[in-house]
Design a protein around this motif. Structure first.
Motif, PDB file in Angstrom:
ATOM      1  N   THR A 158      -8.016  -1.943   4.705  1.00 13.66           N
ATOM      2  CA  THR A 158      -7.140  -1.847   3.533  1.00 13.66           C
ATOM      3  C   THR A 158      -7.920  -2.077   2.261  1.00 13.66           C
ATOM      4  O   THR A 158      -7.754  -1.361   1.276  1.00 13.66           O
ATOM      5  CB  THR A 158      -5.965  -2.852   3.656  1.00 13.66           C
ATOM      6  OG1 THR A 158      -5.287  -2.634   4.891  1.00 13.66           O
ATOM      7  CG2 THR A 158      -5.013  -2.720   2.487  1.00 13.66           C
TER       8      THR A 158
ATOM      9  N   GLN B 278     -11.039  -1.497   1.714  1.00  7.10           N
ATOM     10  CA  GLN B 278     -11.864  -0.317   1.433  1.00  7.10           C
ATOM     11  C   GLN B 278     -11.028   0.813   0.832  1.00  7.10           C
ATOM     12  O   GLN B 278     -11.465   1.471  -0.108  1.00  7.10           O
ATOM     13  CB  GLN B 278     -12.552   0.153   2.724  1.00  7.10           C
ATOM     14  CG  GLN B 278     -13.624  -0.792   3.189  1.00  7.10           C
ATOM     15  CD  GLN B 278     -14.148  -0.448   4.581  1.00  7.10           C
ATOM     16  OE1 GLN B 278     -13.560   0.308   5.328  1.00  7.10           O
ATOM     17  NE2 GLN B 278     -15.289  -1.033   4.927  1.00  7.10           N
ATOM     18  N   ARG B 279      -9.819   1.023   1.364  1.00  2.00           N
ATOM     19  CA  ARG B 279      -8.954   2.077   0.809  1.00  2.00           C
ATOM     20  C   ARG B 279      -8.547   1.745  -0.622  1.00  2.00           C
ATOM     21  O   ARG B 279      -8.570   2.611  -1.503  1.00  2.00           O
ATOM     22  CB  ARG B 279      -7.705   2.263   1.674  1.00  2.00           C
ATOM     23  CG  ARG B 279      -7.959   3.000   2.955  1.00  2.00           C
ATOM     24  CD  ARG B 279      -6.666   3.380   3.666  1.00  2.00           C
ATOM     25  NE  ARG B 279      -5.778   2.264   3.944  1.00  2.00           N
ATOM     26  CZ  ARG B 279      -5.858   1.481   5.002  1.00  2.00           C
ATOM     27  NH1 ARG B 279      -6.820   1.649   5.877  1.00  2.00           N
ATOM     28  NH2 ARG B 279      -4.969   0.510   5.197  1.00  2.00           N
TER      29      ARG B 279
ATOM     30  N   TRP C 265      -2.374  -1.836  -6.235  1.00  2.00           N
ATOM     31  CA  TRP C 265      -3.682  -1.883  -5.580  1.00  2.00           C
ATOM     32  C   TRP C 265      -4.469  -3.124  -6.013  1.00  2.00           C
ATOM     33  O   TRP C 265      -5.152  -3.738  -5.208  1.00  2.00           O
ATOM     34  CB  TRP C 265      -4.471  -0.607  -5.837  1.00  2.00           C
ATOM     35  CG  TRP C 265      -3.998   0.534  -4.967  1.00  2.00           C
ATOM     36  CD1 TRP C 265      -3.623   0.461  -3.661  1.00  2.00           C
ATOM     37  CD2 TRP C 265      -3.851   1.884  -5.339  1.00  2.00           C
ATOM     38  NE1 TRP C 265      -3.250   1.697  -3.201  1.00  2.00           N
ATOM     39  CE2 TRP C 265      -3.379   2.594  -4.216  1.00  2.00           C
ATOM     40  CE3 TRP C 265      -4.063   2.583  -6.523  1.00  2.00           C
ATOM     41  CZ2 TRP C 265      -3.134   3.961  -4.216  1.00  2.00           C
ATOM     42  CZ3 TRP C 265      -3.826   3.951  -6.526  1.00  2.00           C
ATOM     43  CH2 TRP C 265      -3.360   4.627  -5.396  1.00  2.00           C
TER      44      TRP C 265
ATOM     45  N   GLU D  11       0.833  -1.202   0.000  1.00  2.00           N
ATOM     46  CA  GLU D  11       0.000   0.000   0.000  1.00  2.00           C
ATOM     47  C   GLU D  11       0.872   1.259   0.000  1.00  2.00           C
ATOM     48  O   GLU D  11       0.606   2.216  -0.739  1.00  2.00           O
ATOM     49  CB  GLU D  11      -0.929  -0.004   1.219  1.00  2.00           C
ATOM     50  CG  GLU D  11      -1.931   1.129   1.218  1.00  2.00           C
ATOM     51  CD  GLU D  11      -2.913   1.068   2.373  1.00  2.00           C
ATOM     52  OE1 GLU D  11      -3.820   1.911   2.378  1.00  2.00           O
ATOM     53  OE2 GLU D  11      -2.783   0.207   3.261  1.00  2.00           O
TER      54      GLU D  11
END
Length: 180
Positions: free
Chosen positions: A173, A175-176, A160, A141
């Protein structure tokens, strides 16, 4: 009980998680007489300087794992982000478990992501990105965030997507990554 702990405080959540990482059972933590640590943690919101001083003392005097947890927390209570990053990087090698050392470096990298030191900090974490390492997804990330800052959106998307496909990705994580 555990439900009495303020779950919305990320620092307290971090301390709970690091206790888990070094193999403590939650019931053992609750029954351990540790009033000095609890008092220092309670002061963080109202008097961070006093809390930091108490935690720095515990980082010298307390038994393990509390010594390491106190050092990790005290480093994050420095007044500026730059001081926090420096303190976390400095304390990492002295922590009682390799997972805590790794955690200190990952936190330092997250705190430095918007600074000129970001590339250097993220590069230091490359060994932690290996499969099966506890902070591998966090390192990926950070690598994606750094790629975006460098204008390499293609690489960021690749990272990602890699994170999103990992079956062990934590919900936050995920969700981000989805938002990105």
């Amino acid at each position: 009980t555990r439900s009495n702990r303020p779950q919305s405080n990320p620092l307290l959540a971090l301390l709970g998680w690091t206790s888990h990482v070094i193999g403590l059972v939650a019931s053992d933590v609750r029954t351990t007489p540790d009033t000095n640590r609890a008092k220092a943690l309670a002061q963080i919101a109202t008097d961070p300087a006093t809390a930091r001083a108490a935690l720095e003392k515990q980082a010298v005097d307390a038994l393990q794992p509390y010594r390491s947890l106190a050092a990790l927390t005290a480093a994050q209570l420095r007044p500026t982000l730059e001081e926090q990053v420096t303190a976390l990087s400095s304390v990492a090698p002295s922590l009682s478990a390799s997972e805590l050392s790794d955690l200190a470096l990952v936190i330092a990298a997250f705190k430095s992501i918007d600074t000129p030191k970001a590339a250097e900090m993220v590069a230091r974490l490359e060994p932690l990105a290996a499969p099966g390492r506890p902070f591998g997804l966090s390192v990926r990330e950070l690598q994606a965030m750094l790629a975006v800052r460098k204008g390499d959106t293609k690489r960021a998307k690749e990272l990602w997507n890699e994170i999103a496909k990992d079956p062990a990705v934590p919900q936050g994580t995920s969700q981000r990554v989805t938002a990105m």
